[in-house]
Design an enzyme around this catalytic site. Structure first.
Site, PDB file in Angstrom:
ATOM      1  CG  ASP A  13      38.707   1.973 -55.282  1.00 27.94           C
ATOM      2  OD1 ASP A  13      39.614   1.416 -55.929  1.00 27.94           O
ATOM      3  OD2 ASP A  13      38.081   1.401 -54.383  1.00 27.94           O
ATOM      4  CB  THR A  35      42.632   3.307 -48.437  1.00 28.01           C
ATOM      5  OG1 THR A  35      41.244   3.620 -48.528  1.00 28.01           O
ATOM      6  CG2 THR A  35      43.042   2.464 -49.640  1.00 28.01           C
ATOM      7  CG  HIS A  81      34.477  -7.190 -56.189  1.00 30.22           C
ATOM      8  ND1 HIS A  81      34.207  -7.598 -54.897  1.00 30.22           N
ATOM      9  CD2 HIS A  81      34.160  -5.867 -56.245  1.00 30.22           C
ATOM     10  CE1 HIS A  81      33.762  -6.554 -54.200  1.00 30.22           C
ATOM     11  NE2 HIS A  81      33.717  -5.501 -54.990  1.00 30.22           N
ATOM     12  NE  ARG A 122      22.448  -4.662 -59.587  1.00 26.36           N
ATOM     13  CZ  ARG A 122      23.545  -4.032 -59.118  1.00 26.36           C
ATOM     14  NH1 ARG A 122      23.431  -3.115 -58.197  1.00 26.36           N
ATOM     15  NH2 ARG A 122      24.738  -4.325 -59.577  1.00 26.36           N
ATOM     16  CG  ASP A 151      39.065   0.870 -50.720  1.00 25.13           C
ATOM     17  OD1 ASP A 151      39.452   1.807 -49.990  1.00 25.13           O
ATOM     18  OD2 ASP A 151      38.085   0.952 -51.466  1.00 25.13           O
ATOM     19  NE  ARG A 161      32.294  -5.289 -48.214  1.00 29.68           N
ATOM     20  CZ  ARG A 161      32.907  -4.828 -49.295  1.00 29.68           C
ATOM     21  NH1 ARG A 161      32.403  -3.785 -49.947  1.00 29.68           N
ATOM     22  NH2 ARG A 161      34.005  -5.393 -49.724  1.00 29.68           N
ATOM     23  CD  GLN A 208      29.876  -0.515 -49.946  1.00 28.45           C
ATOM     24  OE1 GLN A 208      30.640  -1.171 -49.241  1.00 28.45           O
ATOM     25  NE2 GLN A 208      29.958  -0.515 -51.265  1.00 28.45           N
ATOM     26  CD  GLU A 213      40.362  -1.660 -54.480  1.00 32.17           C
ATOM     27  OE1 GLU A 213      40.823  -0.858 -55.326  1.00 32.17           O
ATOM     28  OE2 GLU A 213      39.312  -1.461 -53.852  1.00 32.17           O
ATOM     29  CD  GLU A 220      36.101  -3.187 -51.626  1.00 37.94           C
ATOM     30  OE1 GLU A 220      36.651  -2.220 -52.195  1.00 37.94           O
ATOM     31  OE2 GLU A 220      34.897  -3.470 -51.770  1.00 37.94           O
ATOM     32  CD  GLU A 225      33.892 -10.746 -54.260  1.00 34.87           C
ATOM     33  OE1 GLU A 225      34.757  -9.945 -53.834  1.00 34.87           O
ATOM     34  OE2 GLU A 225      33.986 -11.315 -55.366  1.00 34.87           O
ATOM     35  CB  THR A 230      37.372  -5.972 -54.848  1.00 28.15           C
ATOM     36  OG1 THR A 230      37.076  -4.902 -53.971  1.00 28.15           O
ATOM     37  CG2 THR A 230      37.719  -7.223 -54.050  1.00 28.15           C
ATOM     38  CE1 TYR A 257      23.414   0.399 -52.042  1.00 28.14           C
ATOM     39  CE2 TYR A 257      24.521   1.029 -54.064  1.00 28.14           C
ATOM     40  CZ  TYR A 257      23.596   0.263 -53.405  1.00 28.14           C
ATOM     41  OH  TYR A 257      22.851  -0.632 -54.111  1.00 28.14           O
ATOM     42  CE  LYS A 279      33.914   0.682 -50.768  1.00 30.06           C
ATOM     43  NZ  LYS A 279      34.622  -0.532 -51.209  1.00 30.06           N
TER      44      LYS A 279
END
Lengths: 436, 436
Positions: free
Chosen positions: B136, B270, B143, B152, B246, B250, B253, B214, B212, B377, B363, B257, B266
């Site tokens: 992926d 899928t 995104h 961040r 996908d 969250r 994750q 995709e 997601e 988002e 995404t 992660y 994930k």
């Protein structure tokens, strides 16, 4: 005296004593079709030929399944499940035992011995499993700490999640190769000056090519999508173990890995040893792994504290000039998480494991620098160097370097349970012309 | 007037016009063995039956290969290569053309029509490919920027490597499922208070289950290990494209992660659409993707600026009460990197791509919030909510929610090239008892 005496000549100190009976895929010049075998001393027992010559006639449970020995991978055999693996292994042990109850099967049949017992030096070994997915964990806590110190600082070396769950990531299955396959130094993007204000990578061959000393476990039982594997049953899904060298391009990794983890740095090759040592053969060598001072969630709690293997591991490096040195000696005990814990965590979301999946332990490092399982740790990411025979120095791997991992359990020289070798030699990078 | 008029009744607005001819795997109640078909209007043309009834007799190049249509996946057909895919697709188009040069093959043979043209509503579709590895990428720059802002800040939203290389990670192949397969809400470790001094996760069902949006590309040509795929040749390895969801947890994750990327978040599922739209069918809809203001290395430079597809993408959400709303409308053009660039980067180290490998775009989000391809988002990671029909609010997915992705190229209602649907419904999490 060993309980594993055989009428067949098995050299003292062999990794493939009667206590072992590891499974692999072989072919020979005379018969090039890959098929199933076990390793015994300096020989491979060709199980396809053995079965075709009534070798399993005494074993009614395996007779309906004998076609698995003609397969080009161990997947079909693995899928039979651990109880049948145990039956086959014990039967082969009894056929080779000095006081075998089946003397006519092989002991007194020298013609068949000639046909089915092939010197290992005349045998080609192949990738033992058709690998569906390959997942690499990070359970070597000393390695995780050392790497964290190099990339962050000792206070934040381990991330907050580290002791709560077996950190892992999905690896690349298509580039897993069997011992002996040459590894080409990869090209890719590297950042020469990570401290520069403007970060502009160059295209280059990898300058920080490294090893990772790992163990790999193969899965022999599938779980349905949506249905986690309870930790109490995870051991049933553990087919066996191989040695693994997860070749790593440290400079490519440093540039690419945020925020989604290593990708190109690890996808060009992973070498595994050819003989799968069954979980049953390893069971007597279970020990307690690293102490976890954190209380873990129930789905990761194992009844038995002894859940990792005391495999004596060694990494040798031989330069193109023939200078050879042991650069690492450590043990498979230096893991915070066991394979059953990794499988329970892997599937807690409902992710389906499938027969043939490969699960890596993560780099195994012991507490002292002579026990570190990567050059990254031994040379502090190339800041210092190690010296091998002939006075040659290494920060990372040079072209022509041959890396050999060996692993063995036990001290009784007549009853060792070993893995043989996991070897790879570095070929120069490809001069790659960009055809636009 | 469209050049794709047919003697066969293809409804106006069908995704499966004669301009398309997508390939998939079907079975029926009458014949449960999965086999190859193409979608045409509201029907599937059963290619196994068509071939068995001399449908390809006029096509000498395909005759030696007709067994590929009896396979349970498209891998063997894909491996024939793009020139042969083009021959088969064009031939089928000509068989169905109003002025077909082969009227006796199907147009004038109503008995055969009945046997080989099956209403889609009576057909079960299966996973179209046997997927080796699934990778992926993260090529949806909007995104990536939005996610970076959430985790961040806007100044550091995109990492320094983002515009130099297609960031990607290895995904889980075993949990890729075909449209229509229910998705069970995963359990796992989540951290309720990420700001707490002491970080102790709980075991819980996912509370931030997300989509997601995709595109997925399938590979039809292998490269040898150690030998990169030059970007000028990468298009030859692109079999076709599917829609992809996908599914992402969250909260799992966010906790897991670092430092190796998403794993359990994930790996539970899928979903892909069942019909693979061939690269040739998509070629007329190529457009220039997002502007890259960074100079990229030669191995990633494509001759043609038009390298992504203007696929009109839509995400619909239907709650368990039947309230349905479109939550996203965007286009496949919002990508910084093309599939050929992803493949060139994937293999630059020598990593072998294999026939059947799946490559996700990452995404896809357009510039406005109505074009964002994830709830992460749209709701700012659950800080706000979106309202769907019936006044229902969503921060993330609820049990019983059904998510449908559709995608279509073109505006001529008689010549659309569409993907049909990619659907998944969320089932409640398993109450998982820990058997110690």
């Amino acid at each position: 005296m060993s309980t594993f005496r055989s009428w067949f000549a098995i050299p003292r100190g062999s990794h493939f004593s009667l206590a072992n009976i590891p499974f692999g895929i072989i072919s020979t010049a005379k018969s090039e079709t890959p098929r199933v075998a076990v390793a015994i001393g300096d020989h491979a027992l060709d199980l396809e030929a053995f079965a075709a010559n009534n070798g399993f006639n005494a074993l009614s449970t395996i007779q309906p399944h004998q076609s698995v020995f003609s397969e080009p991978t161990l997947n079909a055999f693995a899928a039979l499940g651990r109880p049948l693996h145990a039956v086959v292994r014990k039967y082969i042990q009894s056929v080779f035992a000095e006081d075998t109850p089946y003397p006519d099967v092989l002991k007194n049949n020298s013609a068949l011995q000639k046909d089915v017992l092939l010197p290992l030096k005349d045998v080609k070994t192949h990738l033992p499993m058709r690998i569906g997915d390959y997942t690499d964990f990070f359970a070597g806590m000393t390695h995780a700490f050392n790497a964290g110190c190099l990339f962050r600082d000792p206070k934040n070396a381990l991330q907050p999640n580290y002791k709560h769950l077996p950190v892992g990531y999905h690896g690349r299955a298509s580039s897993v190769v069997v011992s002996g396959t040459p590894i080409r130094r990869p090209n890719g993007q590297i950042l020469l000056d990570p401290k520069a204000e403007t970060k502009v990578p160059i295209y280059s061959s990898c300058k920080k090519l490294d090893i990772e000393l790992e163990l790999g476990a193969f899965v022999c039982k599938s779980n349905k999508q949506g249905e986690p594997l309870p930790i109490g049953e995870a051991e049933d899904s553990l087919f066996g173990v191989v040695l693994m060298n997860d070749w790593s391009a440290r400079d490519i990794q440093a540039w690419e890995y945020v925020p989604l983890g290593p990708f190109n740095a690890k996808n060009f090759g992973t070498t595994i040893s050819p003989w799968v040592v069954l979980a049953d053969a390893l069971a007597p060598f279970k020990v307690k792994g690293l102490e976890n001072d954190t209380e873990i969630l129930p789905y990761l709690q194992q009844k038995d504290e002894k859940n990792v293997y005391d495999i004596q591991l060694k990494v040798d490096l031989k330069s193109i000039s023939g200078n050879a040195s042991t650069i690492t000696q450590t043990s498979g005990r230096h893991l915070l998480w066991s394979f059953p814990q990794m499988m329970a965590h892997h599937t807690i979301t409902g992710c389906p494991l499938q027969v043939g999946d490969l699960i890596g332990s993560g780099t195994i490092s012991g507490p002292t620098s002579a026990e570190y399982g990567s050059l990254l740790e031994q040379t502090q990411n190339g800041k210092s160097s190690i010296t091998i025979a002939g006075g040659e120095e290494r920060r990372f791997l040079e072209d022509g370097d041959e890396v050999t991992i060996t692993g063995v359990c036990g001290s009784d020289e007549d009853a060792l349970v070993g893995f043989g070798q996991c070897v790879g030699r570095i070929e120069p990078a490809l001069k790659f012309a960009f055809a636009l």
